[in-house]
Motif scaffolding. Structure first.
Motif, short mmCIF file in Angstrom:
data_model
loop_
_atom_site.label_atom_id
_atom_site.label_comp_id
_atom_site.label_asym_id
_atom_site.label_seq_id
_atom_site.Cartn_x
_atom_site.Cartn_y
_atom_site.Cartn_z
N UNK A 1 -18.44 13.62 37.71
CA UNK A 1 -19.66 14.09 38.37
C UNK A 1 -20.04 15.52 38.00
N UNK A 2 -19.11 16.28 37.42
CA UNK A 2 -19.40 17.66 37.03
C UNK A 2 -19.88 17.76 35.58
N UNK A 3 -19.90 16.67 34.85
CA UNK A 3 -20.31 16.70 33.45
C UNK A 3 -21.83 16.85 33.34
N UNK A 4 -22.30 17.50 32.28
CA UNK A 4 -23.75 17.56 32.05
C UNK A 4 -24.28 16.20 31.63
N UNK A 5 -25.57 16.08 31.61
CA UNK A 5 -26.19 14.83 31.19
C UNK A 5 -26.22 14.80 29.66
N UNK A 6 -25.40 13.97 29.06
CA UNK A 6 -25.34 13.89 27.60
C UNK A 6 -26.47 13.00 27.08
N UNK A 7 -27.02 13.41 25.93
CA UNK A 7 -28.03 12.59 25.28
C UNK A 7 -27.44 11.24 24.91
N UNK A 8 -26.19 11.26 24.48
CA UNK A 8 -25.48 10.02 24.16
C UNK A 8 -23.98 10.29 24.22
N UNK A 9 -23.24 9.23 24.46
CA UNK A 9 -21.78 9.28 24.42
C UNK A 9 -21.33 8.28 23.36
N UNK A 10 -20.52 8.74 22.42
CA UNK A 10 -20.05 7.89 21.33
C UNK A 10 -18.53 7.78 21.43
N UNK A 11 -18.05 6.57 21.65
CA UNK A 11 -16.63 6.32 21.80
C UNK A 11 -16.14 5.44 20.64
N UNK A 12 -15.13 5.91 19.94
CA UNK A 12 -14.66 5.22 18.74
C UNK A 12 -13.20 4.78 18.93
N UNK A 13 -13.00 3.49 19.02
CA UNK A 13 -11.65 2.91 19.11
C UNK A 13 -10.80 3.60 20.18
N UNK A 14 -11.34 3.71 21.37
CA UNK A 14 -10.64 4.39 22.44
C UNK A 14 -9.80 3.45 23.30
N UNK A 15 -9.00 4.06 24.16
CA UNK A 15 -8.18 3.33 25.12
C UNK A 15 -8.75 3.60 26.50
N UNK A 16 -9.23 2.56 27.17
CA UNK A 16 -10.00 2.76 28.39
C UNK A 16 -9.36 2.19 29.65
N UNK A 17 -8.19 1.59 29.52
CA UNK A 17 -7.50 1.05 30.69
C UNK A 17 -6.00 1.27 30.60
N UNK A 18 -5.45 2.00 31.59
CA UNK A 18 -4.02 2.32 31.58
C UNK A 18 -3.26 1.60 32.69
N UNK A 19 -3.94 0.82 33.48
CA UNK A 19 -3.29 0.19 34.63
C UNK A 19 -2.37 -0.96 34.19
N UNK A 20 -1.15 -0.94 34.68
CA UNK A 20 -0.14 -1.93 34.29
C UNK A 20 0.46 -2.67 35.48
N UNK A 21 0.19 -2.20 36.67
CA UNK A 21 0.93 -2.70 37.83
C UNK A 21 0.59 -4.13 38.22
N UNK A 22 -0.56 -4.62 37.78
CA UNK A 22 -0.92 -6.00 38.12
C UNK A 22 -0.66 -6.97 36.98
N UNK A 23 0.01 -6.53 35.94
CA UNK A 23 0.28 -7.40 34.81
C UNK A 23 1.20 -8.55 35.21
N UNK A 24 1.00 -9.69 34.56
CA UNK A 24 1.84 -10.86 34.79
C UNK A 24 2.34 -11.40 33.46
N UNK A 25 3.23 -12.37 33.50
CA UNK A 25 3.74 -12.98 32.28
C UNK A 25 4.47 -12.00 31.40
N UNK A 26 4.28 -12.13 30.09
CA UNK A 26 4.97 -11.26 29.15
C UNK A 26 4.57 -9.80 29.32
N UNK A 27 3.34 -9.57 29.78
CA UNK A 27 2.89 -8.18 29.98
C UNK A 27 3.70 -7.48 31.07
N UNK A 28 4.14 -8.24 32.05
CA UNK A 28 4.95 -7.65 33.11
C UNK A 28 6.23 -7.04 32.54
#
Length: 202
Positions: free
Chosen positions: A57-84
């Motif tokens: 909420x403190x960021x300025x208003x960007x004309x555009x945001x460009x994301x290249x091959x990023x990692x956007x989810x770090x949550x692991x606690x709900x993983x099941x199966x082999x991911x667990x």
């Protein structure tokens, strides 16, 4: 070491570093030949850093945001199966790289769940390689699944552009001009309306 007690320096605050870079660009518009527009860009782990900052909420208003091959989810606690079974390894990895050591910290560092305010009309370009890590599953989906982030952004009114660029995470840069040239041409064309040329790009 397996208990996370191996001595190491504290990770740097990437959000403070991004904020400092943005502040510098805003205060040096004349030097940069800028018309005041800002484009925030990040690649790989930088995509995670850039997206978190743009969602703040403190960021300025960007004309555009460009994301290249990023990692956007770090949550692991709900993983099941082999991911667990893989979760402890990923938790150690995220702690080592990003300094996140518990469930709440991983949530707060996951851009896909931090899309909380309106981004009405803001352009987000989400670039991915054809096969980020050569199709190796489930690791490719764990690291580089962009669908939750794109869905969340669209729900908040953002104009999301999905772009496929390059063969894999490392060779993507060899084809990045296929995106950069038309993107920058669009910036230049739109700037002519105001009689100036630019749009600072971080």
């Amino acid at each position: 070491w397996l208990q996370g007690t191996f001595p190491a320096p504290q990770p740097a605050s990437h959000q403070k570093e991004v904020a400092a870079a943005v502040a510098w660009a805003k205060s040096n518009q004349e030097l940069l030949g800028s018309d005041g527009r800002l484009v925030l860009c990040g690649y790989s782990s930088g995509g995670q850093c850039a997206s978190l900052f743009a969602l703040s909420p403190t960021a300025p208003r960007f004309h555009a945001v460009v994301l290249i091959s990023g990692i956007y989810g770090l949550q692991t606690d709900e993983w099941t199966g082999i991911r667990r079974w893989l979760a402890p390894c990923f938790n150690l990895l995220y702690k080592d790289i990003l300094g996140v050591s518990d469930k709440e910290a991983r949530r707060l560092q996951s851009p896909e769940v931090m899309v909380q305010m309106s981004h009405e009309g803001q352009a987000w370009y989400v670039l991915s390689a054809k096969r980020e890590i050569m199709g190796l599953q489930p690791f490719e989906d764990i690291f580089f699944n962009v669908n939750p982030l794109c869905t969340a952004l669209k729900a908040k009114g953002a104009c999301v552009h999905r772009v496929q660029c390059g063969l894999n995470h490392w060779l993507l840069v060899m084809n990045i001009n296929d995106f950069i040239r038309p993107f920058c041409a669009g910036l230049l064309m739109s700037s002519q309306v105001g009689g100036s040329i630019s749009g600072s790009r971080l």
